[in-house]
Design an enzyme around this catalytic site. Structure first.
Site, PDB file in Angstrom:
ATOM      1  N   ASP A  10     111.744 -66.340  25.338  1.00  0.00           N
ATOM      2  CA  ASP A  10     113.191 -65.728  24.360  1.00  0.00           C
ATOM      3  C   ASP A  10     114.658 -66.268  25.138  1.00  0.00           C
ATOM      4  O   ASP A  10     114.789 -65.637  26.079  1.00  0.00           O
ATOM      5  CB  ASP A  10     113.229 -64.438  23.922  1.00  0.00           C
ATOM      6  N   ARG A  14     121.059 -68.748  23.623  1.00  0.00           N
ATOM      7  CA  ARG A  14     121.835 -67.989  24.411  1.00  0.00           C
ATOM      8  C   ARG A  14     122.642 -68.509  25.231  1.00  0.00           C
ATOM      9  O   ARG A  14     123.293 -68.469  26.157  1.00  0.00           O
ATOM     10  CB  ARG A  14     122.118 -66.384  24.785  1.00  0.00           C
ATOM     11  N   TRP A  15     121.421 -68.550  26.695  1.00  0.00           N
ATOM     12  CA  TRP A  15     121.434 -68.918  27.973  1.00  0.00           C
ATOM     13  C   TRP A  15     122.285 -70.795  27.820  1.00  0.00           C
ATOM     14  O   TRP A  15     123.464 -70.480  28.621  1.00  0.00           O
ATOM     15  CB  TRP A  15     120.292 -69.640  28.794  1.00  0.00           C
ATOM     16  N   ARG A  23     122.142 -76.064  21.994  1.00  0.00           N
ATOM     17  CA  ARG A  23     121.660 -74.598  22.574  1.00  0.00           C
ATOM     18  C   ARG A  23     120.272 -75.618  22.930  1.00  0.00           C
ATOM     19  O   ARG A  23     119.449 -74.816  23.449  1.00  0.00           O
ATOM     20  CB  ARG A  23     120.993 -74.273  20.813  1.00  0.00           C
ATOM     21  N   HIS A  27     116.028 -75.109  25.021  1.00  0.00           N
ATOM     22  CA  HIS A  27     114.871 -75.545  25.666  1.00  0.00           C
ATOM     23  C   HIS A  27     114.677 -76.589  25.771  1.00  0.00           C
ATOM     24  O   HIS A  27     113.673 -76.107  27.256  1.00  0.00           O
ATOM     25  CB  HIS A  27     114.874 -75.963  24.091  1.00  0.00           C
ATOM     26  N   SER A  56     106.967 -70.689  15.996  1.00  0.00           N
ATOM     27  CA  SER A  56     106.309 -69.397  15.903  1.00  0.00           C
ATOM     28  C   SER A  56     106.308 -70.367  14.023  1.00  0.00           C
ATOM     29  O   SER A  56     107.343 -71.167  13.770  1.00  0.00           O
ATOM     30  CB  SER A  56     107.225 -68.380  15.729  1.00  0.00           C
ATOM     31  N   LEU A 122      93.186 -72.416  35.243  1.00  0.00           N
ATOM     32  CA  LEU A 122      93.421 -71.201  34.276  1.00  0.00           C
ATOM     33  C   LEU A 122      93.906 -71.894  32.697  1.00  0.00           C
ATOM     34  O   LEU A 122      93.431 -73.473  32.843  1.00  0.00           O
ATOM     35  CB  LEU A 122      94.929 -71.311  34.423  1.00  0.00           C
ATOM     36  N   GLU A 189      99.756 -54.312  27.655  1.00  0.00           N
ATOM     37  CA  GLU A 189     100.962 -53.273  28.897  1.00  0.00           C
ATOM     38  C   GLU A 189     101.882 -54.727  28.111  1.00  0.00           C
ATOM     39  O   GLU A 189     101.970 -55.499  28.644  1.00  0.00           O
ATOM     40  CB  GLU A 189     100.281 -53.588  30.350  1.00  0.00           C
TER      41      GLU A 189
HETATM   42  C1  FPP Z   1     113.598 -68.669  22.314  1.00  0.00           C
HETATM   43  O1  FPP Z   1     114.554 -68.692  22.057  1.00  0.00           O
HETATM   44  C2  FPP Z   1     112.262 -70.217  21.693  1.00  0.00           C
HETATM   45  C3  FPP Z   1     111.923 -70.863  21.308  1.00  0.00           C
HETATM   46  C4  FPP Z   1     111.931 -70.796  19.797  1.00  0.00           C
HETATM   47  C5  FPP Z   1     110.981 -72.042  21.589  1.00  0.00           C
HETATM   48  C6  FPP Z   1     110.185 -71.821  23.173  1.00  0.00           C
HETATM   49  C7  FPP Z   1     110.566 -73.472  23.401  1.00  0.00           C
HETATM   50  C8  FPP Z   1     110.266 -73.464  25.104  1.00  0.00           C
HETATM   51  C9  FPP Z   1     110.924 -72.101  26.236  1.00  0.00           C
HETATM   52  C10 FPP Z   1     110.756 -75.151  25.364  1.00  0.00           C
HETATM   53  C11 FPP Z   1     109.482 -76.168  24.479  1.00  0.00           C
HETATM   54  C12 FPP Z   1     108.436 -75.576  25.081  1.00  0.00           C
HETATM   55  C13 FPP Z   1     107.587 -76.410  26.187  1.00  0.00           C
HETATM   56  C14 FPP Z   1     105.987 -75.839  26.019  1.00  0.00           C
HETATM   57  C15 FPP Z   1     107.390 -78.110  25.654  1.00  0.00           C
HETATM   58  P1  FPP Z   1     115.190 -68.806  20.998  1.00  0.00           P
HETATM   59  O2  FPP Z   1     116.145 -70.092  20.894  1.00  0.00           O
HETATM   60  O3  FPP Z   1     115.133 -67.730  19.655  1.00  0.00           O
HETATM   61  O4  FPP Z   1     117.119 -68.075  22.065  1.00  0.00           O
HETATM   62  P2  FPP Z   1     118.311 -67.377  21.360  1.00  0.00           P
HETATM   63  O5  FPP Z   1     117.299 -66.132  20.982  1.00  0.00           O
HETATM   64  O6  FPP Z   1     119.141 -67.623  22.992  1.00  0.00           O
HETATM   65  O7  FPP Z   1     118.788 -67.932  20.347  1.00  0.00           O
END
Ligand code: FPP
Length: 222
Positions: A10, A14-15, A23, A27, A56, A122, A189
Site C-alpha cells: 500500500d 500517496r508516494w 498516482r 504503481h 484486489s 521461490l 505474525e
Molecule cells: C496500493 O497502493 C497498491 C495497489 C492497489 C496495487 C499494487 C500494485 C503495484 C505494487 C504495482 C503493480 C504490480 C506489479 C506486480 C506490476 P494505493 O494505490 O492504494 O496507494 P494509496 O493508498 O497511497 O492511494
C-alpha cells in the site's frame, strides 16, 4: 520450516502525489520494488513463498484510467519479468479470479506460469482480482460441485493458496487486512509499516525478518 511471506503493497498513490506526480507513477515504482523484494526472497533459503497483493476484487472501483494503467503495467511487467524469474529459478503463480481480465492479459499470465512451472526456487504468487471472501466462496462451491465433504483440510486444499502465511506485512501506514488471505493468515505474525510501498526496501524486510525470529509462536498452545 520454510516461510511464507505475504505483503499488502500500500502507498503507491500517496508516494507519487507527494512528489507532484500522477498516482500511477507510484504503481510503476512499486513494480520495481516487487522485483527487488522478490529477488531478495529468492536468495533466502528459508523463504519458499512470497504472495503479493497486486489487484484486489475491490480495486475495480478505482477510476477507469488507473485500472487500465494497472492492467497494462501488469501485462508489460510480466513479459519483462520472465527472464528474471528464470534466472532466479522463481516459479510465478497467479491467485484470484483472472477470468475477469482481458484475454490478452490472461494469456500473458498463463504463458509466464507455464514457462516458469519447472522452477524449483521461490514461488512468487501475485494476487490478481483477488479477495479472500471470493476465494473462500469459490473453494466451497468447487467442493460442493465435486461432492467433497467440507472440512478444514478439504477447504484448505481447495483454496487458491493452501500454505499458511507466517509473516504478513502491510506497508503504507494503515492497519487493516483488506480482504487478504484471511484463512491462510489465521496464525500469521502481522507487521504494519509506515513506509509507502515505493520506498520499501530489502533492509526493512531484513529487519522484519529479524523481529520475526524473536517471536515465540505458540499457535494457541503454551
Ligand atoms: C496500493 O497502493 C497498491 C495497489 C492497489 C496495487 C499494487 C500494485 C503495484 C505494487 C504495482 C503493480 C504490480 C506489479 C506486480 C506490476 P494505493 O494505490 O492504494 O496507494 P494509496 O493508498 O497511497 O492511494
Amino acid at each position: 520450516m520454510k516461510k511464507h511471506i505475504a505483503i499488502i503493497m500500500d502507498g503507491n498513490g500517496r508516494w507519487a502525489e507527494a512528489q507532484g506526480k500522477k498516482r500511477v507513477k507510484g504503481h510503476e515504482r512499486g513494480a520495481e520494488v516487487v522485483r527487488e523484494i522478490t529477488t531478495f526472497c529468492s536468495n533466502q533459503k528459508d523463504i519458499d513463498r512470497l504472495t503479493l497483493y497486486a489487484f484486489s476484487t475491490e480495486n475495480w472501483k478505482r477510476p477507469k484510467y488507473e485500472v487500465d494503467f494497472l492492467m497494462k503495467l501488469l501485462n508489460s511487467w510480466l513479459k519483462k519479468e520472465l527472464p528474471v524469474y528464470l534466472e532466479n529459478s522463481v516459479r510465478f503463480e497467479a491467485i484470484g479470479d483472472i477470468s475477469a481480465f482481458s484475454n490478452n492479459l490472461q494469456n500473458t499470465i498463463k504463458d509466464v506460469q507455464k514457462k516458469t512451472a519447472h522452477c524449483t526456487g521461490l514461488v512468487q504468487s501475485l494476487a490478481l482480482n483477488y479477495g479472500s471472501k471470493n476465494e473462500i466462496v469459490r473453494a466451497v462451491n468447487s467442493l460442493i460441485a465435486n461432492n467433497i465433504e467440507i472440512n478444514e483440510d478439504s477447504l484448505d486444499k481447495a483454496l487458491d493458496v493452501s500454505q499458511s502465511v507466517d509473516i504478513l506485512i502491510r506497508s503504507g501506514g494503515e492497519q487493516r487486512l483488506s480482504n487478504y488471505l484471511l484463512w491462510q493468515s489465521a496464525y500469521a505474525e502481522i507487521f504494519f509499516s509506515d513506509t509507502l510501498w515505493p520506498d520499501f526496501s530489502t533492509n526493512e524486510l531484513q529487519s522484519i525478518l529479524k523481529n520475526f525470529e524473536q517471536i515465540h509462536r505458540r499457535f494457541g498452545g503454551l
